[in-house]
Design an enzyme around this catalytic site. Structure first.
Site, PDB file in Angstrom:
ATOM      1  N   CYS A   1       0.840  -1.208   0.000  1.00 36.94           N
ATOM      2  CA  CYS A   1       0.000   0.000   0.000  1.00 36.94           C
ATOM      3  C   CYS A   1       0.875   1.260   0.000  1.00 36.94           C
ATOM      4  CB  CYS A   1      -0.928  -0.021   1.220  1.00 36.94           C
ATOM      5  SG  CYS A   1      -1.826   1.516   1.484  1.00 36.94           S
TER       6      CYS A   1
ATOM      7  N   CYS B   1       0.255   3.496   3.025  1.00 32.50           N
ATOM      8  CA  CYS B   1       0.882   2.940   4.227  1.00 32.50           C
ATOM      9  C   CYS B   1       2.364   3.303   4.292  1.00 32.50           C
ATOM     10  CB  CYS B   1       0.711   1.417   4.251  1.00 32.50           C
ATOM     11  SG  CYS B   1      -1.008   0.858   4.204  1.00 32.50           S
TER      12      CYS B   1
END
Length: 463
Positions: free
Chosen positions: A50, A53
């Site tokens: 991600c 993230c």
């Protein structure tokens, strides 16, 4: 030699500081469920692939360092939600990254900006008691200076206090809740009856009325913002949870023209002077620039202008003429309130299809703006392959067309016509076979006649 020794010292120091920073954030595994009960945890559920993230990772280490250095009881951790998907699903993780504060049996979702200060403030607020006491005037005045919006319960034990505590436990993720004796209130504050729940904001105070305002939770949710705000995309998302319509002055703060400032002043004046008329149904504010609004309505609004958004069903309202006076603005808001104003947009099937097409077009345009070569490759290559496939299919059909036509012709004939065709074909083949033999015999006769004609005269006389 001294330089080598210095570099080794700096390298060791950097490694030590890095290990200390990593120690502020703990990596969690499937044993976390059994060990977390006795502590307060702030956990980042992430996925290794991600992008958001990865962007949050350095901020998350700063959050861990800040909470550790301040002596907070909150422990900071992170969990790979793809490796421990069962654990993540138990905590209701549906996207990445998901930030949750786990306190006993309760799990609080963080939905604010992903900055260090905002996350730390959220952690300190939720980790403490749901209702904080303000025992003195000095403490009360101190909190008034720190918070733009302040909810206070005034009075002793009562059913209203129990409701207030329940609402505080539910909405602590958004704002602080306090309680104070009547003696701790400023002298300018007078309450007609006790107990009471009061909100202090915009230089004034407003009391909760169960008969007029409905449930306490709904009232707190609507009153947790100031009467007038500078609105951005995140604030608009939060305002959607209040159930209010949002009246926005779309302006350009960099434009020195008076028009933007005048429209902003009109909106501020309505928010303050007409609070009793519009506060339950409208939130007021301004937005710098129209890009975000244009993406919401899939159109364009002029700058400066006024727009009212209904975030619950994606409808919006525009004035029929430019707003020049406060009377015109009040009339426009009243027309939206009584249902006489023209509503645009919505969440119907047609609008959803338009939204899909608009988002696809926006994505393609953004790709071509940022990287034209990448855009040509991503969209040109599939189109080229599809074109070649269509060309191959069309040419294959045209080659087989002549054979298909012959077959169709034969299928269209009757049985007698087919027999006649077969007989004609046989005669033609027989004629081709007999033709060369007859020709040869005729040639031989002609040769014999020529030979006879060429005999000598003497032979003719003899004869």
């Amino acid at each position: 030699m001294a330089q080598v020794r210095t570099s080794l010292i700096f390298g060791a120091l950097a490694a030590f500081l890095s290990s200390k920073a990593l120690a502020f954030v703990e990596d969690l595994d499937d044993t976390f469920k059994d060990t977390r009960v006795n502590d307060i945890w702030l956990v980042d559920f992430y996925a290794p692939w991600c992008g958001y993230c990865k962007k949050l990772e350095p901020v998350w280490h700063d959050v861990g360092a800040e909470l550790k250095s301040s002596g907070s009881p909150v422990r900071v951790g992170k969990m790979d939600a793809t490796a421990y998907s069962g654990m993540a699903s138990e905590f209701g993780v549906r996207g990445y990254p998901t930030i949750k504060l786990l306190k006993g049996d309760l799990a609080y979702n963080y939905k604010g900006p992903r900055t260090k200060d905002d996350i730390v403030e959220f952690s300190n607020r939720v980790a403490g008691p749901a209702v904080r006491a303000l025992p003195s005037k000095q403490m009360f005045e101190h909190m008034m200076k720190r918070h733009d919006v302040l909810f206070v319960y005034v009075g002793g034990e009562s059913p209203l206090k129990e409701k207030y505590s329940d609402v505080a436990s539910e909405l602590i993720v958004y704002t602080y809740f306090f309680s104070a004796p009547e003696e701790a209130l400023p002298e300018a504050v007078t309450l007609s009856e006790l107990p009471a729940v009061v909100v202090f904001k915009d230089g004034a105070y407003f009391t909760y009325d169960e008969y007029e305002d409905g449930s306490l939770s709904s009232w707190v949710n609507k009153e947790r913002f100031q009467g007038y705000l500078q609105i951005d995309g995140f604030t608009l998302y939060e305002l959607g949870e209040t159930g209010k319509l949002v009246a926005i002055a779309v302006i350009d703060e960099k434009d020195p023209a008076e028009e933007s400032g005048r429209l902003k002043s009109l909106m501020q004046k309505v928010a303050k002077e007409y609070r009793e008329h519009f506060n339950r149904n409208f939130q007021f504010g301004h937005m710098d620039g129209s890009d975000y609004i244009n993406s919401l309505i899939m159109g364009e609004v002029s700058v400066p202008s006024v727009i009212i958004l209904n975030t619950s069903n994606e409808q919006y309202f525009l004035p029929s003429e430019p707003i020049e006076t406060i009377e015109q603005l009040v009339q426009f808001i009243n027309s939206v309130l009584n249902g006489s104003a023209q509503a645009y947009g919505g969440d119907g099937i047609v609008q959803r299809i338009k939204r899909v097409a608009f988002d696809a077009r926006s994505t393609i345009m953004s790709v071509f703006r940022s990287s034209p070569l990448l855009g040509c490759f991503l969209f040109g290559l599939p189109l080229g392959v599809i074109s070649l496939m269509c060309y191959g299919i069309c040419t294959a059909e045209s080659d087989d067309g002549s054979d298909d036509m012959d077959a169709l012709k034969r299928e269209g004939l009757t049985d007698e016509e087919e027999e006649e065709e077969d007989e004609d074909d046989e005669r033609q083949r027989a004629a081709e076979l007999e033709g060369p033999d007859e020709g040869e015999e005729e040639e031989e006769d002609e040769e014999e006649e020529e030979d006879a004609g060429e005999k000598d005269p003497e032979e003719k006389k003899t004869d």
